[in-house]
Scaffold this motif. Structure first.
Motif, PDB file in Angstrom:
ATOM      1  N   ASN A  42      16.633  55.880  13.357  1.00 25.93           N
ATOM      2  CA  ASN A  42      15.859  57.106  13.148  1.00 25.93           C
ATOM      3  C   ASN A  42      16.758  58.302  12.901  1.00 25.93           C
ATOM      4  O   ASN A  42      16.508  59.121  12.014  1.00 25.93           O
ATOM      5  N   ALA A  43      17.815  58.409  13.711  1.00 24.84           N
ATOM      6  CA  ALA A  43      18.765  59.504  13.533  1.00 24.84           C
ATOM      7  C   ALA A  43      19.492  59.374  12.196  1.00 24.84           C
ATOM      8  O   ALA A  43      19.713  60.361  11.496  1.00 24.84           O
ATOM      9  N   ALA A  44      19.854  58.146  11.856  1.00 22.97           N
ATOM     10  CA  ALA A  44      20.535  57.916  10.581  1.00 22.97           C
ATOM     11  C   ALA A  44      19.646  58.317   9.411  1.00 22.97           C
ATOM     12  O   ALA A  44      20.108  58.924   8.439  1.00 22.97           O
ATOM     13  N   LEU A  45      18.363  57.998   9.511  1.00 18.55           N
ATOM     14  CA  LEU A  45      17.425  58.344   8.441  1.00 18.55           C
ATOM     15  C   LEU A  45      17.297  59.860   8.304  1.00 18.55           C
ATOM     16  O   LEU A  45      17.222  60.387   7.191  1.00 18.55           O
ATOM     17  N   TRP A  46      17.254  60.576   9.408  1.00 17.52           N
ATOM     18  CA  TRP A  46      17.156  62.032   9.373  1.00 17.52           C
ATOM     19  C   TRP A  46      18.419  62.655   8.794  1.00 17.52           C
ATOM     20  O   TRP A  46      18.356  63.627   8.040  1.00 17.52           O
ATOM     21  N   LEU A  47      19.572  62.070   9.089  1.00 19.44           N
ATOM     22  CA  LEU A  47      20.844  62.663   8.682  1.00 19.44           C
ATOM     23  C   LEU A  47      21.237  62.345   7.242  1.00 19.44           C
ATOM     24  O   LEU A  47      21.800  63.201   6.547  1.00 19.44           O
ATOM     25  N   ALA A  55      21.204  55.127   2.135  1.00 23.52           N
ATOM     26  CA  ALA A  55      19.768  55.406   2.196  1.00 23.52           C
ATOM     27  C   ALA A  55      18.965  54.171   1.785  1.00 23.52           C
ATOM     28  O   ALA A  55      17.931  53.856   2.383  1.00 23.52           O
ATOM     29  N   LEU A  56      19.460  53.466   0.778  1.00 26.36           N
ATOM     30  CA  LEU A  56      18.788  52.238   0.338  1.00 26.36           C
ATOM     31  C   LEU A  56      18.820  51.187   1.446  1.00 26.36           C
ATOM     32  O   LEU A  56      17.822  50.486   1.686  1.00 26.36           O
ATOM     33  N   LEU A  57      19.948  51.082   2.128  1.00 25.87           N
ATOM     34  CA  LEU A  57      20.072  50.139   3.240  1.00 25.87           C
ATOM     35  C   LEU A  57      19.049  50.456   4.331  1.00 25.87           C
ATOM     36  O   LEU A  57      18.390  49.563   4.863  1.00 25.87           O
ATOM     37  N   PHE A  81      13.939  55.427   0.684  1.00 31.49           N
ATOM     38  CA  PHE A  81      14.090  55.106  -0.734  1.00 31.49           C
ATOM     39  C   PHE A  81      14.009  56.366  -1.603  1.00 31.49           C
ATOM     40  O   PHE A  81      14.692  56.463  -2.621  1.00 31.49           O
ATOM     41  N   GLU A  82      13.188  57.314  -1.194  1.00 31.85           N
ATOM     42  CA  GLU A  82      13.119  58.571  -1.940  1.00 31.85           C
ATOM     43  C   GLU A  82      14.439  59.334  -1.848  1.00 31.85           C
ATOM     44  O   GLU A  82      14.876  59.967  -2.814  1.00 31.85           O
ATOM     45  N   LYS A  83      15.095  59.272  -0.687  1.00 29.37           N
ATOM     46  CA  LYS A  83      16.415  59.889  -0.559  1.00 29.37           C
ATOM     47  C   LYS A  83      17.433  59.172  -1.446  1.00 29.37           C
ATOM     48  O   LYS A  83      18.308  59.808  -2.046  1.00 29.37           O
ATOM     49  N   ALA A  84      17.311  57.854  -1.533  1.00 29.52           N
ATOM     50  CA  ALA A  84      18.244  57.077  -2.350  1.00 29.52           C
ATOM     51  C   ALA A  84      18.137  57.456  -3.826  1.00 29.52           C
ATOM     52  O   ALA A  84      19.148  57.697  -4.492  1.00 29.52           O
ATOM     53  N   VAL A  85      16.911  57.520  -4.356  1.00 27.93           N
ATOM     54  CA  VAL A  85      16.755  57.829  -5.777  1.00 27.93           C
ATOM     55  C   VAL A  85      17.005  59.303  -6.064  1.00 27.93           C
ATOM     56  O   VAL A  85      17.357  59.674  -7.187  1.00 27.93           O
ATOM     57  N   ALA A  86      16.843  60.161  -5.039  1.00 27.84           N
ATOM     58  CA  ALA A  86      17.169  61.572  -5.223  1.00 27.84           C
ATOM     59  C   ALA A  86      18.676  61.741  -5.358  1.00 27.84           C
ATOM     60  O   ALA A  86      19.157  62.550  -6.163  1.00 27.84           O
ATOM     61  N   ALA A  87      19.437  60.962  -4.573  1.00 25.07           N
ATOM     62  CA  ALA A  87      20.895  61.035  -4.639  1.00 25.07           C
ATOM     63  C   ALA A  87      21.431  60.339  -5.882  1.00 25.07           C
ATOM     64  O   ALA A  87      22.433  60.778  -6.475  1.00 25.07           O
ATOM     65  N   HIS A  95      13.859  52.581  -7.277  1.00 22.30           N
ATOM     66  CA  HIS A  95      12.486  52.768  -7.748  1.00 22.30           C
ATOM     67  C   HIS A  95      11.673  51.481  -7.586  1.00 22.30           C
ATOM     68  O   HIS A  95      10.454  51.530  -7.397  1.00 22.30           O
ATOM     69  N   TYR A  96      12.344  50.350  -7.660  1.00 20.26           N
ATOM     70  CA  TYR A  96      11.683  49.052  -7.462  1.00 20.26           C
ATOM     71  C   TYR A  96      11.041  48.983  -6.079  1.00 20.26           C
ATOM     72  O   TYR A  96       9.859  48.629  -5.939  1.00 20.26           O
ATOM     73  N   GLN A  97      11.813  49.330  -5.053  1.00 20.23           N
ATOM     74  CA  GLN A  97      11.290  49.277  -3.694  1.00 20.23           C
ATOM     75  C   GLN A  97      10.206  50.329  -3.465  1.00 20.23           C
ATOM     76  O   GLN A  97       9.221  50.067  -2.770  1.00 20.23           O
ATOM     77  N   LEU A  98      10.382  51.500  -4.046  1.00 21.51           N
ATOM     78  CA  LEU A  98       9.343  52.520  -3.952  1.00 21.51           C
ATOM     79  C   LEU A  98       8.042  52.028  -4.568  1.00 21.51           C
ATOM     80  O   LEU A  98       6.955  52.239  -4.029  1.00 21.51           O
ATOM     81  N   ALA A  99       8.160  51.360  -5.713  1.00 29.25           N
ATOM     82  CA  ALA A  99       6.967  50.830  -6.383  1.00 29.25           C
ATOM     83  C   ALA A  99       6.252  49.828  -5.489  1.00 29.25           C
ATOM     84  O   ALA A  99       5.013  49.823  -5.395  1.00 29.25           O
ATOM     85  N   ARG A 100       7.007  48.976  -4.815  1.00 30.47           N
ATOM     86  CA  ARG A 100       6.401  47.968  -3.937  1.00 30.47           C
ATOM     87  C   ARG A 100       5.656  48.628  -2.777  1.00 30.47           C
ATOM     88  O   ARG A 100       4.550  48.202  -2.419  1.00 30.47           O
ATOM     89  N   ILE A 101       6.252  49.659  -2.190  1.00 29.62           N
ATOM     90  CA  ILE A 101       5.610  50.346  -1.073  1.00 29.62           C
ATOM     91  C   ILE A 101       4.325  51.025  -1.530  1.00 29.62           C
ATOM     92  O   ILE A 101       3.273  50.915  -0.891  1.00 29.62           O
ATOM     93  N   ILE A 102       4.406  51.728  -2.641  1.00 27.07           N
ATOM     94  CA  ILE A 102       3.242  52.444  -3.156  1.00 27.07           C
ATOM     95  C   ILE A 102       2.148  51.453  -3.561  1.00 27.07           C
ATOM     96  O   ILE A 102       0.951  51.715  -3.381  1.00 27.07           O
ATOM     97  N   PHE A 103       2.548  50.294  -4.064  1.00 24.64           N
ATOM     98  CA  PHE A 103       1.586  49.243  -4.411  1.00 24.64           C
ATOM     99  C   PHE A 103       0.870  48.745  -3.166  1.00 24.64           C
ATOM    100  O   PHE A 103      -0.362  48.573  -3.164  1.00 24.64           O
TER     101      PHE A 103
END
Length: 270
Positions: A42-47, A55-57, A81-87, A95-103
């Protein structure tokens, strides 16, 4: 003596800016320490901020990337994943993983936008075709089933040893009433894919096509085979087949699958 009055505000402001920049530059390092040394995702995700790979990991961790490690939390996975594609907008699988989540959330238009971004950024990642085929198949707007069939067809040519592509190609063909084509596709998969004859999904798909072709006796045999194999499936095997779904729903999903096979068998025997 001249008394010089020093304005301290610019000094403190400069110190504050330097401290902020130092924190911003060290956020990714701190995120890795939180993750690797203290086990605090959780802390890692915030930081995490600019490290797209990390971020992808984290996104994969929260999307249940493995059966034995990770946590299933779609909200946190999407943030990662949004942080990953933003960076790095072109990062592979972002974007592949984002698509799966949104699906999974049922936003088919949003998922379609994301998977198209993945294909634009990483055209060599043809696994995206399978995801896009699912999106088209479930969205089911005018022309979507044809597009889904095209994507699943391309995917099976790219990954001819994977049963899911054939299974879902047969699914969209059956939805279009193309039962003879569906029967042909699944029959080929059962013969050509390693351990294909032990795959309950393929036998069920074959039975559906045969039932719609009024071949009730052979359809019944296909459904009996599917039922026999499905009853031997474990929850872990079910989770492997549906890695994007909530792991806690595995037993329910497997139970529903067996129930559907029984219903199909009942129709074939009626």
């Amino acid at each position: 003596m001249i008394n010089l009055k020093i304005n301290k505000w610019p000094l403190w402001f400069s110190i504050g800016v330097i401290a902020f920049l130092g924190f911003a530059l060290s956020r990714d390092a701190l995120a890795k320490i939180a993750w690797q040394k203290y086990g605090k995702p959780n802390a890692a995700l915030w930081l995490v901020s600019k490290d797209a790979d990390f971020a992808l990991l984290l996104g994969n961790y929260y999307f249940g990337a493995t059966l034995w490690q990770g946590e299933y939390n779609l909200k946190k996975a999407q943030i990662a994943f949004e942080k990953a594609v933003a960076a790095n907008p072109k990062i592979l699988w972002g974007h592949y993983q984002l698509a799966r989540i949104i699906f999974v959330k049922g936003d088919y238009n949003g998922a379609l936008e994301e998977i198209n971004r993945e294909l634009a950024a990483n055209p060599e990642n043809l696994r995206s075709l399978y995801v896009r085929g699912l999106i088209y198949g479930y969205r089911n707007q005018a022309g979507d089933l044809e597009k889904a069939g095209e994507d699943f067809g391309r995917f099976t040519r790219w990954a001819p040893s994977e049963w899911a592509g054939y299974n879902d190609l047969a699914w969209v063909l059956s939805k279009q009433g193309k039962y003879m084509e569906a029967e042909k596709i699944v029959s080929m998969a059962l013969k050509e894919i390693l351990e294909g004859e032990n795959n309950p999904w393929l036998w069920n798909a074959l039975g559906v096509a045969q039932l719609n072709l009024k071949k009730k006796s052979v359809a019944a045999e296909s459904f009996k085979k599917a039922k026999e194999l499905a009853q031997d499936l474990t929850s872990e095997e079910w989770r492997r087949a549906y890695p994007g779904n909530n792991p806690e729903s595995a037993n329910e999903g497997l139970s529903d699958f067996i129930k559907a096979i029984n219903e199909n068998l009942g129709r074939a025997n009626n």
